[in-house]
Design a protein around this motif. Structure first.
Motif, PDB file in Angstrom:
ATOM      1  N   ASN A  41       1.112  -1.434   0.163  1.00 24.25           N
ATOM      2  CA  ASN A  41       0.043  -0.003   0.066  1.00 24.25           C
ATOM      3  C   ASN A  41       0.483   1.055   0.048  1.00 24.25           C
ATOM      4  O   ASN A  41       1.441   1.259   1.055  1.00 24.25           O
ATOM      5  CB  ASN A  41      -1.467  -0.116   1.349  1.00 24.25           C
ATOM      6  N   LEU A  42       0.600   1.911  -1.146  1.00 27.87           N
ATOM      7  CA  LEU A  42       1.341   3.769  -1.104  1.00 27.87           C
ATOM      8  C   LEU A  42       1.401   4.158   0.489  1.00 27.87           C
ATOM      9  O   LEU A  42      -0.026   4.275   0.587  1.00 27.87           O
ATOM     10  CB  LEU A  42       1.412   4.002  -1.744  1.00 27.87           C
ATOM     11  N   LEU A  43       1.576   5.239   0.937  1.00 29.98           N
ATOM     12  CA  LEU A  43       1.260   6.090   1.642  1.00 29.98           C
ATOM     13  C   LEU A  43       1.063   7.193   1.040  1.00 29.98           C
ATOM     14  O   LEU A  43       1.689   7.820   0.997  1.00 29.98           O
ATOM     15  CB  LEU A  43       2.462   6.350   2.417  1.00 29.98           C
ATOM     16  N   LYS A  44      -0.091   7.063   2.092  1.00 31.84           N
ATOM     17  CA  LYS A  44      -1.160   9.009   2.179  1.00 31.84           C
ATOM     18  C   LYS A  44       0.177  10.299   2.853  1.00 31.84           C
ATOM     19  O   LYS A  44       0.625   9.975   3.506  1.00 31.84           O
ATOM     20  CB  LYS A  44      -2.415   9.082   2.584  1.00 31.84           C
ATOM     21  N   GLY A  45       0.285  11.373   2.434  1.00 33.25           N
ATOM     22  CA  GLY A  45       1.078  12.022   2.587  1.00 33.25           C
ATOM     23  C   GLY A  45       2.442  12.041   1.768  1.00 33.25           C
ATOM     24  O   GLY A  45       3.073  13.204   1.703  1.00 33.25           O
ATOM     25  N   LYS A  46       3.235  10.998   2.168  1.00 36.47           N
ATOM     26  CA  LYS A  46       4.550  10.691   1.236  1.00 36.47           C
ATOM     27  C   LYS A  46       4.329  10.129  -0.087  1.00 36.47           C
ATOM     28  O   LYS A  46       5.327  10.748  -1.111  1.00 36.47           O
ATOM     29  CB  LYS A  46       5.033   9.712   2.548  1.00 36.47           C
ATOM     30  N   ASP A  47       3.536   9.299  -0.459  1.00 38.52           N
ATOM     31  CA  ASP A  47       3.923   8.848  -1.652  1.00 38.52           C
ATOM     32  C   ASP A  47       2.447   9.621  -2.676  1.00 38.52           C
ATOM     33  O   ASP A  47       2.857   9.215  -3.855  1.00 38.52           O
ATOM     34  CB  ASP A  47       3.595   7.083  -1.851  1.00 38.52           C
ATOM     35  N   TYR A  48       1.632   9.874  -2.199  1.00 40.37           N
ATOM     36  CA  TYR A  48       0.589  10.957  -2.748  1.00 40.37           C
ATOM     37  C   TYR A  48      -0.549  11.525  -1.922  1.00 40.37           C
ATOM     38  O   TYR A  48      -0.321  11.202  -0.891  1.00 40.37           O
ATOM     39  CB  TYR A  48      -0.292   9.675  -3.387  1.00 40.37           C
ATOM     40  N   THR A  49      -0.845  12.748  -2.933  1.00 42.86           N
ATOM     41  CA  THR A  49      -1.860  13.293  -1.622  1.00 42.86           C
ATOM     42  C   THR A  49      -3.115  13.184  -2.586  1.00 42.86           C
ATOM     43  O   THR A  49      -3.395  12.880  -3.852  1.00 42.86           O
ATOM     44  CB  THR A  49      -1.525  14.566  -1.478  1.00 42.86           C
TER      45      THR A  49
END
Length: 580
Positions: free
Chosen positions: A421-429
């Motif tokens: 799972n990609l990290l919200k805030g780090k990998d995407y917003t």
């Protein structure tokens, strides 16, 4: 489709003469809503409601699947590229959630001479076997008279008595053969009726009404279970223009039979469905065309208690053998929206499958992701996005990229790459419906940045199926000079990770060039194609349409947003191409 433009676009094994005939016929039908028609009655007839049994049967047929390019093929079931039908195929269809099959049958090439027009017993036995197999699998079955519509039935106006005698003889034999079959067997009078030698829509409506009356009488008088069997009647051309619907409503009013349903076909907004005039996306215009069509059939029939079957639906140019005509993500958006809106309008849908969806040799879906989208649309919405591609120029630094989410009533729940799972805030917003992938995440996903797809993400929503997003490294495509003739021109092309979307063609004076003179954006396959990784091909139709010794400027549009300009000149039988 009448002629199955899929015979033209996604059907193999047909002669070029037949293809040209199909194109001309389909274009005439497709453009009918844009042309003047005869005046329509201010107060169209209000036909009697169908019986509850008819409405429940049609509802129980949802969803349906067409056994296309098989028993409708000419001259035999394998002639258009599909293997013989097996019971395992029908079991597969049933296991995938389908509740009914439409069995298109072309009878005319398997009939004897007048006056009996005897159907070949071996052919009838083949059809009977498939019907029985499907019924044994607890599937509804709808059989019809298929390509006969344009092979001989269309001559009803000019050869009335002979055509009507043959139509009567054919349906008399079909009705007798199946008179004792269970009620899950359904009859459809004629596929995409069309008539030659007529002068007006009123003439066409009158002829179709005569055929449908004859069909209705034959089946009902044949007795057995045919006395109460569900009968399906089409509009003229199986088109959903309001005049066609009103004419069929008048027929139903005259028949006053409670065990009837109606049918139309739908292959999408024509420019989008074949990639012409710059319609490369399933946009608001394509949505409006779909909702307008389904609203009309709902208001004309469903709301009045008469069930409707979308007897065929797909996209005209969707073909697994020729990817790229319609971009994959736009195809998914179309089917997602269609399935949902048909459900909201209480329409039973039957997927036209000539082999481009289900591989009948392996019994596997050619594009499992697409079928998952289609299947999901039968029960719920799925989230999508403005694109299923994120392009990263290889020749420059990686920057953040933003897509617009289309939740379609769902909630966005995150991004996934493989098992991570990609990290919200780090990998995407996420801001509203704007999904932004960070430069850091994209740099990692791009890896060594080889041209093409470097990584695939899944955007997950609270319902439906995930939305695929490909991370693609590319540089602007590079075209080279070329020479050809009136058979066509092959333009050497280094795509460098990009993909062709469409092509514009103009003369130096600004006028449109190419077979479609009404638009600068030419039609994929008719004017150009790009199926290999090393070239763009200009067709013989395109180069032969060019004015002699007049320079044409081509603008190739790619999915990354890049464009490439190219010049073409035809001098007699010689064609040359050069970079701008």
């Amino acid at each position: 489709m009448t002629s199955r433009l899929a015979g033209l676009l996604h059907r193999r094994g047909r002669s070029s003469r037949l293809k040209r005939r199909l194109v001309a016929l389909f274009l005439a039908i497709a453009l009918l809503p844009l042309l003047p028609t005869t005046a329509e009655a201010a107060d169209p007839p209000t036909p009697p409601r169908s019986a509850p049994a008819a409405r429940s049967a049609v509802a129980a047929m949802q969803p349906g699947w067409n056994l296309g390019n098989t028993y409708d093929a000419i001259p035999d079931e394998t002639s258009w590229g599909n293997p013989p039908v097996t019971r395992e195929l029908l079991r597969k269809v049933k296991s995938q959630g389908f509740k009914s099959i439409r069995l298109p049958v072309t009878w005319g090439v398997h009939q004897g001479a007048a006056p009996d027009y005897t159907i070949d017993p071996a052919w009838m036995a083949k059809v009977r076997q498939v019907v029985d197999w499907a019924l044994d699998e607890d599937l509804y079955v709808m059989i019809n008279m298929h390509h006969d519509s344009w092979m001989w039935v269309n001559n009803l106006s000019t050869d009335h008595d002979a055509v009507l005698a043959r139509y009567t003889a054919t349906w008399t034999q079909i009705a007798a053969e199946f008179r004792d079959e269970p009620s899950k067997l359904v009859f459809e009078s004629i596929n995409e009726p069309t008539f030659s030698g007529t002068s007006s829509d009123d003439d066409n409506y009158r002829l179709l009404a005569e055929l449908n009356r004859d069909f209705h009488r034959i089946v009902r008088e044949s007795g057995g279970k045919n006395a109460a069997r569900l009968l399906v009647l089409p509009t003229l051309y199986t088109n959903a223009d309001q005049g066609r619907l009103d004419a069929l409503a008048g027929e139903l009013t005259s028949l006053r039979d409670p065990m009837v349903a109606t049918t139309v076909h739908f292959y999408g907004w024509w420019p989008f469905s074949v990639n012409i005039a710059g319609y490369t996306r399933f946009d608001a215009t394509s949505e409006q065309d779909l909702t307008g069509t389904f609203d009309r059939v709902y208001n004309s029939f469903v709301e009045r208690g008469i069930p409707v079957i979308i007897g065929e639906y797909a996209l005209l140019a969707y073909d697994h053998n020729r990817p790229g005509i319609i971009e994959r993500g736009e195809v998914r958006k179309y089917f997602e929206f269609l399935g949902d809106y048909a459900r909201r309008r209480k329409l039973t849908t039957m997927l036209w499958d000539a082999g481009q969806f289900l591989n009948r040799n392996t019994l596997q879906w050619r594009d499992p992701e697409l079928f998952a989208q289609i299947k999901s649309s039968w029960t719920t919405r799925s989230g999508t996005a403005s694109s299923d591609m994120v392009f990263l120029p290889k020749s420059s630094a990686v920057t953040s990229q933003t897509l617009t989410l289309n939740p379609n009533g769902t909630d966005f729940q995150g991004l996934r790459h493989g098992s991570r799972n990609l990290l919200k805030g780090k990998d995407y917003t996420v801001s509203g419906n704007q999904l932004t992938l960070t430069a850091a995440a994209l740099t990692e996903l791009a890896g060594d940045r080889a041209y093409g797809v470097d990584a695939t993400l899944e955007a997950r929503f609270s319902r439906g199926v995930p939305w695929r997003i490909d991370v693609i490294s590319y540089d602007n495509p590079v075209l080279s000079d070329a020479a050809g003739n009136t058979n066509g021109l092959t333009v050497p092309t280094r795509f460098r990770g990009d993909m062709l979307a469409t092509m514009e063609a103009r003369y130096d004076d600004g006028s449109n060039a190419g077979p479609a003179s009404w638009t600068s954006y030419q039609q994929w396959d008719t004017a150009f194609s790009a199926y290999t990784g090393d070239s763009i091909k200009l067709t013989s139709d395109f180069v032969n349409s060019l004015k002699d010794d007049s320079r044409v400027t081509l603008t190739f549009h790619f999915w990354s947003g890049a464009t490439a300009t190219y010049h073409v000149v035809r001098t007699g039988d010689t064609v040359t191409g050069s970079t701008a």
